[in-house]
Design a protein around this motif. Sequence first.
Motif, PDB file in Angstrom:
ATOM      1  N   TRP A 259       0.781  -1.252   0.005  1.00 23.09           N
ATOM      2  CA  TRP A 259      -0.016  -0.156  -0.010  1.00 23.09           C
ATOM      3  C   TRP A 259       0.737   1.183   0.070  1.00 23.09           C
ATOM      4  O   TRP A 259       1.986   1.337   0.535  1.00 23.09           O
ATOM      5  CB  TRP A 259      -0.939   0.046   1.144  1.00 23.09           C
ATOM      6  CG  TRP A 259      -1.860  -1.064   1.375  1.00 23.09           C
ATOM      7  CD1 TRP A 259      -1.480  -2.520   1.667  1.00 23.09           C
ATOM      8  CD2 TRP A 259      -3.378  -1.103   1.205  1.00 23.09           C
ATOM      9  NE1 TRP A 259      -2.527  -3.128   1.831  1.00 23.09           N
ATOM     10  CE2 TRP A 259      -3.874  -2.450   1.268  1.00 23.09           C
ATOM     11  CE3 TRP A 259      -4.266  -0.026   1.226  1.00 23.09           C
ATOM     12  CZ2 TRP A 259      -5.103  -2.753   1.478  1.00 23.09           C
ATOM     13  CZ3 TRP A 259      -5.370  -0.332   1.002  1.00 23.09           C
ATOM     14  CH2 TRP A 259      -5.980  -1.713   1.034  1.00 23.09           C
ATOM     15  N   GLU A 260       0.274   2.499  -0.397  1.00 27.95           N
ATOM     16  CA  GLU A 260       1.154   3.524  -0.540  1.00 27.95           C
ATOM     17  C   GLU A 260       0.266   4.335   0.774  1.00 27.95           C
ATOM     18  O   GLU A 260      -0.886   4.537   0.695  1.00 27.95           O
ATOM     19  CB  GLU A 260       0.670   4.470  -1.777  1.00 27.95           C
ATOM     20  CG  GLU A 260       1.577   5.740  -1.589  1.00 27.95           C
ATOM     21  CD  GLU A 260       1.551   6.461  -2.892  1.00 27.95           C
ATOM     22  OE1 GLU A 260       0.610   7.265  -2.695  1.00 27.95           O
ATOM     23  OE2 GLU A 260       2.363   6.416  -3.682  1.00 27.95           O
ATOM     24  N   TRP A 261       1.076   4.722   1.695  1.00 26.78           N
ATOM     25  CA  TRP A 261       0.475   5.269   3.028  1.00 26.78           C
ATOM     26  C   TRP A 261       1.020   6.630   3.056  1.00 26.78           C
ATOM     27  O   TRP A 261       2.177   7.158   2.901  1.00 26.78           O
ATOM     28  CB  TRP A 261       1.252   4.646   4.238  1.00 26.78           C
ATOM     29  CG  TRP A 261       0.950   3.152   4.026  1.00 26.78           C
ATOM     30  CD1 TRP A 261       1.746   2.249   3.647  1.00 26.78           C
ATOM     31  CD2 TRP A 261      -0.121   2.329   4.780  1.00 26.78           C
ATOM     32  NE1 TRP A 261       1.314   0.894   3.935  1.00 26.78           N
ATOM     33  CE2 TRP A 261       0.055   0.983   4.483  1.00 26.78           C
ATOM     34  CE3 TRP A 261      -1.245   2.761   5.385  1.00 26.78           C
ATOM     35  CZ2 TRP A 261      -0.859  -0.083   5.123  1.00 26.78           C
ATOM     36  CZ3 TRP A 261      -2.271   1.828   5.920  1.00 26.78           C
ATOM     37  CH2 TRP A 261      -1.901   0.379   5.569  1.00 26.78           C
ATOM     38  N   ASN A 262       0.049   7.326   3.478  1.00 22.79           N
ATOM     39  CA  ASN A 262       0.365   8.994   3.719  1.00 22.79           C
ATOM     40  C   ASN A 262       0.797   9.068   5.233  1.00 22.79           C
ATOM     41  O   ASN A 262       0.199   8.512   6.217  1.00 22.79           O
ATOM     42  CB  ASN A 262      -0.905   9.755   3.609  1.00 22.79           C
ATOM     43  CG  ASN A 262      -0.745  11.202   3.821  1.00 22.79           C
ATOM     44  OD1 ASN A 262      -0.906  11.527   4.977  1.00 22.79           O
ATOM     45  ND2 ASN A 262      -0.803  11.918   2.992  1.00 22.79           N
ATOM     46  N   ILE A 263       1.804   9.756   5.307  1.00 20.53           N
ATOM     47  CA  ILE A 263       2.542  10.017   6.584  1.00 20.53           C
ATOM     48  C   ILE A 263       1.994  10.536   7.611  1.00 20.53           C
ATOM     49  O   ILE A 263       1.970  10.067   8.862  1.00 20.53           O
ATOM     50  CB  ILE A 263       3.823  10.543   6.404  1.00 20.53           C
ATOM     51  CG1 ILE A 263       4.815   9.975   5.754  1.00 20.53           C
ATOM     52  CG2 ILE A 263       4.660  10.784   7.676  1.00 20.53           C
ATOM     53  CD1 ILE A 263       5.564   8.625   6.133  1.00 20.53           C
ATOM     54  N   MET A 264       1.296  11.443   7.210  1.00 16.59           N
ATOM     55  CA  MET A 264       0.304  12.343   8.181  1.00 16.59           C
ATOM     56  C   MET A 264      -0.724  11.320   8.958  1.00 16.59           C
ATOM     57  O   MET A 264      -1.167  11.409  10.098  1.00 16.59           O
ATOM     58  CB  MET A 264      -0.160  13.581   7.746  1.00 16.59           C
ATOM     59  CG  MET A 264       0.924  14.692   7.245  1.00 16.59           C
ATOM     60  SD  MET A 264       0.192  16.117   6.638  1.00 16.59           S
ATOM     61  CE  MET A 264      -0.755  16.810   8.054  1.00 16.59           C
ATOM     62  N   GLU A 265      -1.321  10.623   7.853  1.00 15.76           N
ATOM     63  CA  GLU A 265      -2.512   9.580   8.381  1.00 15.76           C
ATOM     64  C   GLU A 265      -1.808   8.593   9.355  1.00 15.76           C
ATOM     65  O   GLU A 265      -2.616   8.257  10.193  1.00 15.76           O
ATOM     66  CB  GLU A 265      -3.203   9.001   7.137  1.00 15.76           C
ATOM     67  CG  GLU A 265      -4.271  10.005   6.514  1.00 15.76           C
ATOM     68  CD  GLU A 265      -4.456   9.378   5.019  1.00 15.76           C
ATOM     69  OE1 GLU A 265      -5.165  10.256   4.417  1.00 15.76           O
ATOM     70  OE2 GLU A 265      -4.047   8.520   4.655  1.00 15.76           O
ATOM     71  N   LEU A 266      -0.652   8.068   8.998  1.00 18.78           N
ATOM     72  CA  LEU A 266       0.035   7.062   9.824  1.00 18.78           C
ATOM     73  C   LEU A 266       0.189   7.909  11.274  1.00 18.78           C
ATOM     74  O   LEU A 266       0.011   7.041  12.175  1.00 18.78           O
ATOM     75  CB  LEU A 266       1.429   6.694   9.119  1.00 18.78           C
ATOM     76  CG  LEU A 266       1.108   5.660   8.042  1.00 18.78           C
ATOM     77  CD1 LEU A 266       2.342   5.374   7.440  1.00 18.78           C
ATOM     78  CD2 LEU A 266       0.388   4.446   8.299  1.00 18.78           C
ATOM     79  N   LEU A 267       0.777   9.018  11.250  1.00 20.29           N
ATOM     80  CA  LEU A 267       1.024   9.612  12.566  1.00 20.29           C
ATOM     81  C   LEU A 267      -0.243   9.880  13.252  1.00 20.29           C
ATOM     82  O   LEU A 267      -0.397  10.038  14.707  1.00 20.29           O
ATOM     83  CB  LEU A 267       1.661  10.851  12.408  1.00 20.29           C
ATOM     84  CG  LEU A 267       3.321  10.488  11.843  1.00 20.29           C
ATOM     85  CD1 LEU A 267       3.885  11.958  11.611  1.00 20.29           C
ATOM     86  CD2 LEU A 267       4.066   9.844  12.624  1.00 20.29           C
ATOM     87  N   ALA A 268      -1.347  10.351  12.739  1.00 21.89           N
ATOM     88  CA  ALA A 268      -2.279  10.389  13.321  1.00 21.89           C
ATOM     89  C   ALA A 268      -3.059   9.067  14.007  1.00 21.89           C
ATOM     90  O   ALA A 268      -3.747   9.354  15.062  1.00 21.89           O
ATOM     91  CB  ALA A 268      -3.863  11.089  12.307  1.00 21.89           C
ATOM     92  N   CYS A 269      -3.049   8.038  13.201  1.00 20.89           N
ATOM     93  CA  CYS A 269      -3.237   6.760  13.761  1.00 20.89           C
ATOM     94  C   CYS A 269      -2.647   6.310  14.934  1.00 20.89           C
ATOM     95  O   CYS A 269      -2.743   6.009  16.027  1.00 20.89           O
ATOM     96  CB  CYS A 269      -3.026   5.720  12.603  1.00 20.89           C
ATOM     97  SG  CYS A 269      -3.634   3.917  13.421  1.00 20.89           S
ATOM     98  N   ALA A 270      -1.267   6.905  14.853  1.00 16.57           N
ATOM     99  CA  ALA A 270      -0.307   6.291  16.124  1.00 16.57           C
ATOM    100  C   ALA A 270      -0.553   7.522  17.319  1.00 16.57           C
ATOM    101  O   ALA A 270      -0.687   6.723  18.552  1.00 16.57           O
ATOM    102  CB  ALA A 270       1.160   6.870  15.855  1.00 16.57           C
ATOM    103  N   GLN A 271      -1.029   8.625  17.282  1.00 21.95           N
ATOM    104  CA  GLN A 271      -1.496   9.540  18.154  1.00 21.95           C
ATOM    105  C   GLN A 271      -2.822   8.924  18.764  1.00 21.95           C
ATOM    106  O   GLN A 271      -2.993   8.922  19.973  1.00 21.95           O
ATOM    107  CB  GLN A 271      -1.980  11.013  17.570  1.00 21.95           C
ATOM    108  CG  GLN A 271      -2.345  11.983  18.418  1.00 21.95           C
ATOM    109  CD  GLN A 271      -1.280  12.266  19.624  1.00 21.95           C
ATOM    110  OE1 GLN A 271       0.066  11.975  19.257  1.00 21.95           O
ATOM    111  NE2 GLN A 271      -1.613  13.069  20.643  1.00 21.95           N
ATOM    112  N   ASP A 272      -3.703   8.569  17.996  1.00 20.80           N
ATOM    113  CA  ASP A 272      -4.999   7.698  18.373  1.00 20.80           C
ATOM    114  C   ASP A 272      -4.653   6.580  19.214  1.00 20.80           C
ATOM    115  O   ASP A 272      -5.364   6.556  20.269  1.00 20.80           O
ATOM    116  CB  ASP A 272      -5.779   7.498  17.281  1.00 20.80           C
ATOM    117  CG  ASP A 272      -7.182   6.991  17.730  1.00 20.80           C
ATOM    118  OD1 ASP A 272      -8.275   7.580  18.208  1.00 20.80           O
ATOM    119  OD2 ASP A 272      -7.672   5.612  17.521  1.00 20.80           O
TER     120      ASP A 272
END
Length: 281
Positions: A259-272
Amino acid sequence: MEPQRTCAACGHQTNEGRRLCDECTKEWARRLAWLLKAGMPALQQIVYKQATTRERSPRHGNAAYASPPVNETAQALFGTVEVHLQLMGGMLNLAPVGHDRYGRARTLKQWSELIRLLLHRLGELAGLETAGDLYADTTRLAEKVDAATTRTAERLLIGVCPDCLNERDEQGKPIRTPIYAAQSSRYAVCPACGAWLDLKRIRLEYLRSAGLMHITRTQADAARWIRDNTGVNVTGKDLANWRSRGKMPSTRRIDRHYWEWNIMELLACAQDRAERDRGDV
């Protein structure tokens, strides 16, 4: 009606005769509460060598000289924090009140009792003319205590200080001061310029400046990338749940497993994930 003021820390509007907004006042309370419950007790243990953040024994080395009975560096920091708390107590006339060599009012209470009183009267503290400076000093000292009581291996590179980037070295190049912090930290203080930093923003700016806004990984490898770069325990299942809930609209499948992952979305998931973990404690 009391006119609105500008918060001395963040610049937002505040009122009720205070120099700090409600959000900064709450953050100040969290800092003081952390010092009371975790920071100062841990630092006190390190002072008397009941605990250490080192991997090797403090007596390792030249055995011809006896190790001092206390950790002098930790002891100096402990005293600095306690004096800061006592000076704030002196500004609120918390008895018994004495004076230091500079003529400043300073309560003689110990840190544990004093922090509880400061938390109870934080509204008065936030209304002082010097509230912004006191808040900044508390933040700076709390970060120093956090650094002194956290193992080096637990502190990760977050990014570089944006304030230092505006300065130039002798060769005319931007000064890149690395910022390290524990995974649970939300804020940090730059060791070079003393700037107060929002770690989430620092991390995003660091990735953006590196041109790394997307990565191509399998779901498991993307979760491993988050763990390696943020220290948050995110699993592939967490990422799958986020995709199914529509919280990763930029993610697209490249191949069967990639998959091609968006960095900001990955970091938002980590924050959650991190916030949910704190809520479970």
